[in-house]
Design a protein around this motif. Structure first.
Motif, PDB file in Angstrom:
ATOM      1  N   GLN A 175      45.660  82.235  51.066  1.00  0.00           N
ATOM      2  CA  GLN A 175      46.020  80.975  51.698  1.00  0.00           C
ATOM      3  C   GLN A 175      45.211  80.845  52.976  1.00  0.00           C
ATOM      4  N   VAL A 176      44.905  79.623  53.365  1.00  0.00           N
ATOM      5  CA  VAL A 176      44.177  79.358  54.607  1.00  0.00           C
ATOM      6  C   VAL A 176      44.862  78.215  55.343  1.00  0.00           C
ATOM      7  N   ASN A 177      44.608  78.136  56.632  1.00  0.00           N
ATOM      8  CA  ASN A 177      45.215  77.096  57.469  1.00  0.00           C
ATOM      9  C   ASN A 177      44.393  75.821  57.472  1.00  0.00           C
ATOM     10  N   PHE A 178      43.924  75.421  56.315  1.00  0.00           N
ATOM     11  CA  PHE A 178      43.088  74.224  56.255  1.00  0.00           C
ATOM     12  C   PHE A 178      43.502  73.368  55.079  1.00  0.00           C
ATOM     13  N   SER A 179      43.216  72.085  55.213  1.00  0.00           N
ATOM     14  CA  SER A 179      43.441  71.119  54.140  1.00  0.00           C
ATOM     15  C   SER A 179      42.116  70.466  53.776  1.00  0.00           C
ATOM     16  N   VAL A 180      42.090  69.884  52.595  1.00  0.00           N
ATOM     17  CA  VAL A 180      40.924  69.139  52.129  1.00  0.00           C
ATOM     18  C   VAL A 180      41.098  67.681  52.537  1.00  0.00           C
ATOM     19  N   VAL A 181      40.044  67.079  53.070  1.00  0.00           N
ATOM     20  CA  VAL A 181      40.136  65.678  53.496  1.00  0.00           C
ATOM     21  C   VAL A 181      40.461  64.804  52.293  1.00  0.00           C
ATOM     22  N   SER A 182      41.048  63.660  52.562  1.00  0.00           N
ATOM     23  CA  SER A 182      41.613  62.837  51.499  1.00  0.00           C
ATOM     24  C   SER A 182      40.591  62.448  50.433  1.00  0.00           C
ATOM     25  N   LYS A 183      39.359  62.098  50.856  1.00  0.00           N
ATOM     26  CA  LYS A 183      38.374  61.617  49.883  1.00  0.00           C
ATOM     27  C   LYS A 183      37.917  62.697  48.919  1.00  0.00           C
ATOM     28  N   ALA A 184      38.063  63.986  49.295  1.00  0.00           N
ATOM     29  CA  ALA A 184      37.560  65.079  48.459  1.00  0.00           C
ATOM     30  C   ALA A 184      38.650  65.798  47.689  1.00  0.00           C
ATOM     31  N   VAL A 185      39.906  65.424  47.864  1.00  0.00           N
ATOM     32  CA  VAL A 185      40.995  66.133  47.189  1.00  0.00           C
ATOM     33  C   VAL A 185      40.851  66.040  45.672  1.00  0.00           C
ATOM     34  N   ASN A 212      40.988  83.031  43.968  1.00  0.00           N
ATOM     35  CA  ASN A 212      41.100  83.635  45.288  1.00  0.00           C
ATOM     36  C   ASN A 212      40.575  82.651  46.327  1.00  0.00           C
ATOM     37  N   ILE A 213      41.408  82.338  47.313  1.00  0.00           N
ATOM     38  CA  ILE A 213      41.051  81.411  48.380  1.00  0.00           C
ATOM     39  C   ILE A 213      40.629  82.236  49.584  1.00  0.00           C
ATOM     40  N   GLN A 214      39.394  82.045  50.029  1.00  0.00           N
ATOM     41  CA  GLN A 214      38.868  82.824  51.141  1.00  0.00           C
ATOM     42  C   GLN A 214      38.195  81.914  52.153  1.00  0.00           C
ATOM     43  N   ALA A 215      38.455  82.190  53.425  1.00  0.00           N
ATOM     44  CA  ALA A 215      37.759  81.487  54.504  1.00  0.00           C
ATOM     45  C   ALA A 215      36.445  82.194  54.789  1.00  0.00           C
ATOM     46  N   VAL A 216      35.362  81.434  54.913  1.00  0.00           N
ATOM     47  CA  VAL A 216      34.032  81.962  55.203  1.00  0.00           C
ATOM     48  C   VAL A 216      33.498  81.239  56.433  1.00  0.00           C
ATOM     49  N   PRO A 217      32.432  81.755  57.067  1.00  0.00           N
ATOM     50  CA  PRO A 217      31.937  81.109  58.295  1.00  0.00           C
ATOM     51  C   PRO A 217      31.554  79.647  58.136  1.00  0.00           C
ATOM     52  N   THR A 218      31.150  79.232  56.928  1.00  0.00           N
ATOM     53  CA  THR A 218      30.701  77.851  56.741  1.00  0.00           C
ATOM     54  C   THR A 218      31.746  76.957  56.087  1.00  0.00           C
ATOM     55  N   TYR A 272      29.963  64.398  46.664  1.00  0.00           N
ATOM     56  CA  TYR A 272      30.888  64.589  47.786  1.00  0.00           C
ATOM     57  C   TYR A 272      30.465  65.690  48.752  1.00  0.00           C
ATOM     58  N   GLY A 273      29.396  66.433  48.454  1.00  0.00           N
ATOM     59  CA  GLY A 273      28.854  67.341  49.452  1.00  0.00           C
ATOM     60  C   GLY A 273      29.407  68.741  49.458  1.00  0.00           C
ATOM     61  N   LEU A 297      34.374  68.844  54.865  1.00  0.00           N
ATOM     62  CA  LEU A 297      35.414  68.409  53.922  1.00  0.00           C
ATOM     63  C   LEU A 297      36.764  69.044  54.219  1.00  0.00           C
ATOM     64  N   LEU A 298      36.878  69.724  55.354  1.00  0.00           N
ATOM     65  CA  LEU A 298      38.119  70.403  55.713  1.00  0.00           C
ATOM     66  C   LEU A 298      38.687  69.811  56.993  1.00  0.00           C
ATOM     67  N   THR A 299      39.983  69.964  57.139  1.00  0.00           N
ATOM     68  CA  THR A 299      40.662  69.506  58.337  1.00  0.00           C
ATOM     69  C   THR A 299      41.771  70.489  58.661  1.00  0.00           C
ATOM     70  N   GLY A 300      42.149  70.550  59.922  1.00  0.00           N
ATOM     71  CA  GLY A 300      43.233  71.443  60.332  1.00  0.00           C
ATOM     72  C   GLY A 300      44.608  70.849  60.133  1.00  0.00           C
ATOM     73  N   ASP A 301      44.695  69.610  59.656  1.00  0.00           N
ATOM     74  CA  ASP A 301      45.995  68.975  59.420  1.00  0.00           C
ATOM     75  C   ASP A 301      46.577  69.493  58.116  1.00  0.00           C
ATOM     76  N   VAL A 302      47.430  70.503  58.199  1.00  0.00           N
ATOM     77  CA  VAL A 302      48.031  71.096  57.000  1.00  0.00           C
ATOM     78  C   VAL A 302      49.361  70.416  56.738  1.00  0.00           C
ATOM     79  N   PRO A 303      49.529  69.762  55.579  1.00  0.00           N
ATOM     80  CA  PRO A 303      50.822  69.129  55.288  1.00  0.00           C
ATOM     81  C   PRO A 303      51.898  70.177  55.085  1.00  0.00           C
TER      82      PRO A 303
END
Length: 407
Positions: A175-185, A212-218, A272-273, A297-303
């Motif tokens: 799990q990560v503390n990030f959400s996908v922006v609305s246009k890319a969900v 597996n969900i992993q956070a990477v530098p990019t 979508y990039g 494509l990520l945001t810190g707004d986690v629902p």
């Protein structure tokens, strides 16, 4: 002059005359041959000029034919895509209407676990139909529906899981503390569903598939590992060409029956990039597919995640009681322990520049409990089925709109 010398003289004269005649005939023949050779050279030069002219004409006709054939094929491809796009738009509308009917029926008859399980099976089949229709629409130049809100990366992965036939083989870790922006969900969910469908179709029926969900530098990586037979180099090259298309993809080049998965994934990734690759080997000997979501494509707004316990208690108290409950049906999916995320570290939530700070969470393995499952009532089973379905749908609720606006 003696008599003996007379005949010899005449013989010499005759020989000389014959020699002169032979020389003259040879000269005449030589002159004729030279004249004929000159004519032949002229004819050869003329034929060569004609050959060059014909070659130029042939080259021009070939180029014209190729250009006209390419134009005809392009027109045919565009017409085919237009027809398919119109047909798929109708099918998508019908699928959306069917989804509304299914949801209304679930709300109306959701207190019966047997009916709810059957309705969930219908909903699951409808989600697979919708995913295939979406893929065809994308290949035909259409756009996916527009979503107005963000979704957590975990919800997007769970939404993709719910769109494939063998969804019960998929395990989501991390799990990560990030959400996908609305246009890319929706695009990310569709691409991940295509990768999961390939992973389950080309591996043993009982083999699990991991996300597996992993956070990477990019950004954030969604890693899909299966235990299949893997891919040959030729298949990897073809997949790489489809996942990073340099031009429009022809429908006729996808085979019979057509293989849409990589083509749809490549077009959505380019549009979508984000990036998709399948050139690695999983730890289980199969294929490792990686979806890299960049920071854009990520945001810190986690629902807020759905509170299953509150829904569970509220629905159980609201459901009518039966004197003689019917036997519980076979569950649609096997019970599994949900992964528990690691505690969040304390500290500032933003960096010095004001951007949201990424916090890593270690993946947690799912360990089944050794204790036997308690026997649940029909009302509790119905509540759990409904709560699970709401969770899988939380990543795919959207407003269906056609067109590139605000995509």
């Amino acid at each position: 002059m003696t008599f003996a010398q007379g005949p010899l003289l005449w013989a010499l004269v005759v020989v000389a005359l014959v020699a002169v005649g032979a020389v003259l005939r040879a000269r005449k023949t030589n002159i004729g041959l030279r004249r004929q050779n000159s004519e032949l050279h002229q004819q050869r030069d003329t034929l060569q000029r004609q050959r060059d002219e014909l070659h130029v004409v042939y080259t021009g006709l070939t180029h014209q034919h190729s250009a006209e054939l390419t134009e005809v094929r392009k027109d045919a491809e565009e017409e085919t895509k237009a027809v398919l796009k119109a047909a798929v738009r109708t099918l998508q509308g019908l699928a959306d209407e069917q989804q509304v009917v299914i949801e209304n029926a679930q709300q109306k008859y959701g207190d019966d676990p047997g009916i709810l399980a059957d309705m969930m099976a219908i909903d699951h089949a409808n989600s697979q139909f919708g995913r295939r229709a979406q893929g065809i629409a994308v290949l035909c130049g259409g756009w996916l529906g527009r979503r107005e809100t963000v979704a957590s990366v975990f919800d997007v992965a769970r939404s993709a899981q719910g769109r494939i036939r063998q969804f019960d083989r998929v395990r989501i870790n991390g799990q990560v503390n990030f959400s996908v922006v609305s246009k890319a969900v929706e695009p990310v969910a569709v691409v991940l569903a295509e990768l999961l469908a390939n992973a389950t179709n080309y591996s043993a029926p009982g083999a699990p598939v991991e996300i597996n969900i992993q956070a990477v530098p990019t950004g954030v990586c969604l890693i899909v590992d299966d235990a299949g037979l893997g891919m040959g180099q030729e298949e990897k090259d073809r997949a790489a060409a489809l996942l990073a298309p340099q031009a429009a993809i022809n429908l006729s080049s996808l085979g019979i029956p057509p293989q849409f998965g990589f083509a749809v994934s490549g077009m959505l990734a380019a549009r979508y990039g984000f990036k998709v690759s399948v050139d690695s080997v999983s730890p289980y000997g199969g294929v490792r597919a990686v979806v890299l979501l960049p920071d854009e494509l990520l945001t810190g707004d986690v629902p807020a995640p759905p509170t299953f316990v509150e829904h569970h208690d509220a629905e159980i108290s609201a459901l009518p009681r039966r004197q003689a409950p019917a036997p519980s049906p076979t569950p649609l999916f096997p019970p599994a322990t949900q992964p528990v995320a690691a505690p969040l570290p304390t500290g500032p939530a933003t960096t010095a520049g004001g951007l949201p700070k990424r916090r890593r969470k270690s993946p947690v393995s799912v360990v089944p409990s050794a204790e036997p499952e308690p026997v649940r009532s029909n009302e509790e089973t119905a509540s759990r089925l409904g709560a699970f379905q709401r969770g899988t749908r939380s990543g795919r609720d959207m407003t269906t709109m056609e067109g590139p606006e605000f995509q």
